[in-house]
Write an enzyme that holds these catalytic residues in place. Structure first.
Site, short mmCIF file in Angstrom:
data_model
loop_
_atom_site.label_atom_id
_atom_site.label_comp_id
_atom_site.label_asym_id
_atom_site.label_seq_id
_atom_site.Cartn_x
_atom_site.Cartn_y
_atom_site.Cartn_z
N GLU A 142 0.83 -1.21 0.00
CA GLU A 142 0.00 0.00 0.00
C GLU A 142 0.86 1.26 0.00
OE1 GLU A 142 -3.76 -0.25 2.21
OE2 GLU A 142 -3.42 -2.39 2.40
C1 HEC Z 1 -3.50 1.33 -2.12
C2 HEC Z 1 -4.87 1.60 -1.74
C3 HEC Z 1 -5.14 1.88 -0.27
C4 HEC Z 1 -4.56 2.86 0.51
C5 HEC Z 1 -3.47 3.83 0.16
C6 HEC Z 1 -5.24 2.78 1.79
N1 HEC Z 1 -6.18 1.79 1.76
FE1 HEC Z 1 -7.47 1.36 3.24
N2 HEC Z 1 -8.03 -0.32 2.24
C7 HEC Z 1 -7.59 -0.70 0.99
C8 HEC Z 1 -8.02 -2.05 0.71
C9 HEC Z 1 -7.74 -2.84 -0.56
C10 HEC Z 1 -8.70 -2.49 1.85
C11 HEC Z 1 -9.33 -3.88 2.07
C12 HEC Z 1 -8.23 -4.85 2.47
C13 HEC Z 1 -8.77 -6.16 2.98
O1 HEC Z 1 -9.93 -6.23 3.38
O2 HEC Z 1 -8.00 -7.13 3.04
C14 HEC Z 1 -8.73 -1.36 2.79
C15 HEC Z 1 -9.39 -1.35 4.02
C16 HEC Z 1 -9.45 -0.26 4.85
C17 HEC Z 1 -10.31 -0.15 6.01
C18 HEC Z 1 -11.35 -1.16 6.46
C19 HEC Z 1 -12.69 -0.79 5.86
C20 HEC Z 1 -13.79 -1.79 6.16
O3 HEC Z 1 -14.93 -1.59 5.72
O4 HEC Z 1 -13.56 -2.79 6.82
C21 HEC Z 1 -10.04 1.06 6.59
C22 HEC Z 1 -10.67 1.64 7.83
C23 HEC Z 1 -9.01 1.70 5.81
N3 HEC Z 1 -8.69 0.87 4.75
C24 HEC Z 1 -8.43 2.92 6.12
C25 HEC Z 1 -7.29 3.39 5.47
C26 HEC Z 1 -6.45 4.48 5.98
C27 HEC Z 1 -6.70 5.24 7.27
C28 HEC Z 1 -5.46 4.65 5.07
C29 HEC Z 1 -4.30 5.61 5.14
C30 HEC Z 1 -3.47 5.51 6.32
C31 HEC Z 1 -5.70 3.69 4.00
N4 HEC Z 1 -6.78 2.93 4.30
C32 HEC Z 1 -4.93 3.59 2.86
C33 HEC Z 1 -6.88 0.11 0.13
C34 HEC Z 1 -6.13 1.20 0.53
#
Ligand code: HEC
Ligand code: HEC
Length: 342
Positions: A142
């Site tokens: 990420e």
């Molecule tokens: C490269 C793309 C990407 C970035 C950058 C990213 N995310 Fe995500 N995020 C995802 C993906 C893909 C998932 C799901 C992963 C899984 O379920 O295994 C996720 C899941 C989540 C969830 C859970 C949501 C749920 O409904 O369960 C949260 C909260 C979240 N991210 C917050 C953040 C935060 C805060 C940041 C920055 C610090 C961030 N993400 C950066 C792609 C990203």
């Protein structure tokens, strides 16, 4: 009894097979109608935990961090790159693209309404936003940013200091304060009032006739409310609904075979802005999602939920369901992205 599981992950992983209370059945009796509408009423306040109360200063710091791409090693990926308000806080891609333009294994879920969510990720592997926030920053796929480098970079930007001091007096710039501030901001990301909410509040004209039929099907013949329950349209549980693929989801995380292919029930709020759908982006349109359910899933496996059966929907019933899902979308104020501190 159904195959799905009510969970609580933490230091101990406890699992309860739940006898599920019957889904709300749509009825023409006015009393039942009132009960049905009550079940979908929006809460009036956002719950914030005592350990990390809301303040406007915390929200401001959290928002600034959320949209700051310098939290990634490349300097061009912020949380908001993937959780983009323009796509209802997803990214509009089948699967997320992270550091080095690499495609990740799963689709970016929305961060809408997570203040109420008891577990996070498609497989529920995190319990709280505070636990989760540093994960994507450090994850090589990420944002790929080692925590020491992150702290050094933020401390090198003098305008950040006062923001931290106002938000968490005396606590300084640390992993903890970064995670806490981002979490406070995420809890403020709540879907706005949609035509459906206006209908629930008593405005009969807020929904079209087709959308009202769709609502009846959702709670009745189509059985959607068995899992997409409450105002957030999720039971916060995990199910195999017959999406093809190799990802074992909840089963791989808990190492429990009965939970293979089970994923978290996603919220349906603002869902028509988040295509393509499912944990792997495999369904392109809302109509193709309805086709999946009508067929009783695209694959039959022993783990398939008992709630997934052939539905025998007519084509106009399918259309009514799609129309109903569109009524769950709110028109929200544009999100202002804060200036990045120097
Ligand atoms: C490269 C793309 C990407 C970035 C950058 C990213 N995310 Fe995500 N995020 C995802 C993906 C893909 C998932 C799901 C992963 C899984 O379920 O295994 C996720 C899941 C989540 C969830 C859970 C949501 C749920 O409904 O369960 C949260 C909260 C979240 N991210 C917050 C953040 C935060 C805060 C940041 C920055 C610090 C961030 N993400 C950066 C792609 C990203
Ligand atoms: C057995 C529980 C269950 C039932 C019944 C159910 N769903 Fe789902 N729904 C889920 C789960 C779990 C997912 C995510 C599956 C995945 O990603 O593999 C999902 C995904 C979706 C999505 C995609 C959302 C997104 O962001 O990707 C939509 C839309 C949807 N369901 C609508 C419906 C409708 C409409 C019905 C009734 C016809 C229905 N669901 C019935 C559990 C259920």
């Amino acid at each position: 009894m159904r195959a799905s599981v009510v969970y609580s992950v933490g230091a101990l992983i406890s699992i309860t097979l739940s006898a599920y209370s019957a889904p709300l059945v749509y009825a023409s009796d006015p009393r039942d109608q009132v009960e049905l509408k009550t079940a979908y009423r929006r809460p009036s306040e956002i719950p914030h935990p005592d350990e990390n109360r809301y303040t406007p200063e915390r929200e401001k710091l959290g928002k600034t961090l959320f949209f700051d791409p310098r939290l990634s090693v490349s300097g061009f990926i912020s949380c908001g790159t993937c959780h983009n308000p323009a796509f209802a806080w997803g990214d509009g891609l089948p699967r997320a693209i992270g550091h080095g333009m690499k495609t990740l294994g799963r689709r970016t879920p929305t961060i809408l309404n997570l203040a109420w969510a008891p577990s996070l990720f498609w497989d529920g592997r995190a319990d709280t936003l505070e636990d989760q926030a540093l994960g994507p920053i450090q994850a090589p796929g990420e944002m790929n940013m080692p925590i020491g480098d992150l702290l050094a970079r933020i401390k090198s930007l003098p305008e950040y200091g006062p923001l931290f001091e106002l938000a968490y007096p005396g606590e300084g710039v640390s992993q903890k304060t970064i995670a806490k501030a981002i979490s406070v901001y995420e809890r403020t990301v709540v879907s706005g009032v949609s035509p459906f909410d206006q209908y629930i509040a008593g405005n009969e004209r807020a929904l079209t006739a087709s959308q009202k039929r769709g609502f009846a099907l959702f709670n009745g013949k189509a059985n959607c409310a068995a899992c997409h329950s409450s105002w957030r349209f999720t039971d916060d549980s995990f199910h195999d609904i017959g999406v093809p693929g190799e990802d074992l989801g909840r089963g791989a995380f808990l190492e429990i075979e009965e939970l293979n292919y089970a994923f978290k029930t996603p919220t349906l709020r603002n869902v028509d802005r988040r295509a393509p759908f499912m944990h792997d982006g495999s369904e392109a349109t809302l109509m193709s999602v309805i086709e999946l359910y009508d067929a009783g899933g695209r694959v039959r496996r022993p783990t398939l939920s008992d709630e997934i059966k052939k539905l025998g929907l007519t084509s106009s019933e399918k259309q009514d369901l799609v129309e109903f899902l569109k009524a769950l979308t709110s028109v929200d104020d544009p999100v202002m992205v804060p200036a990045a501190p120097r």
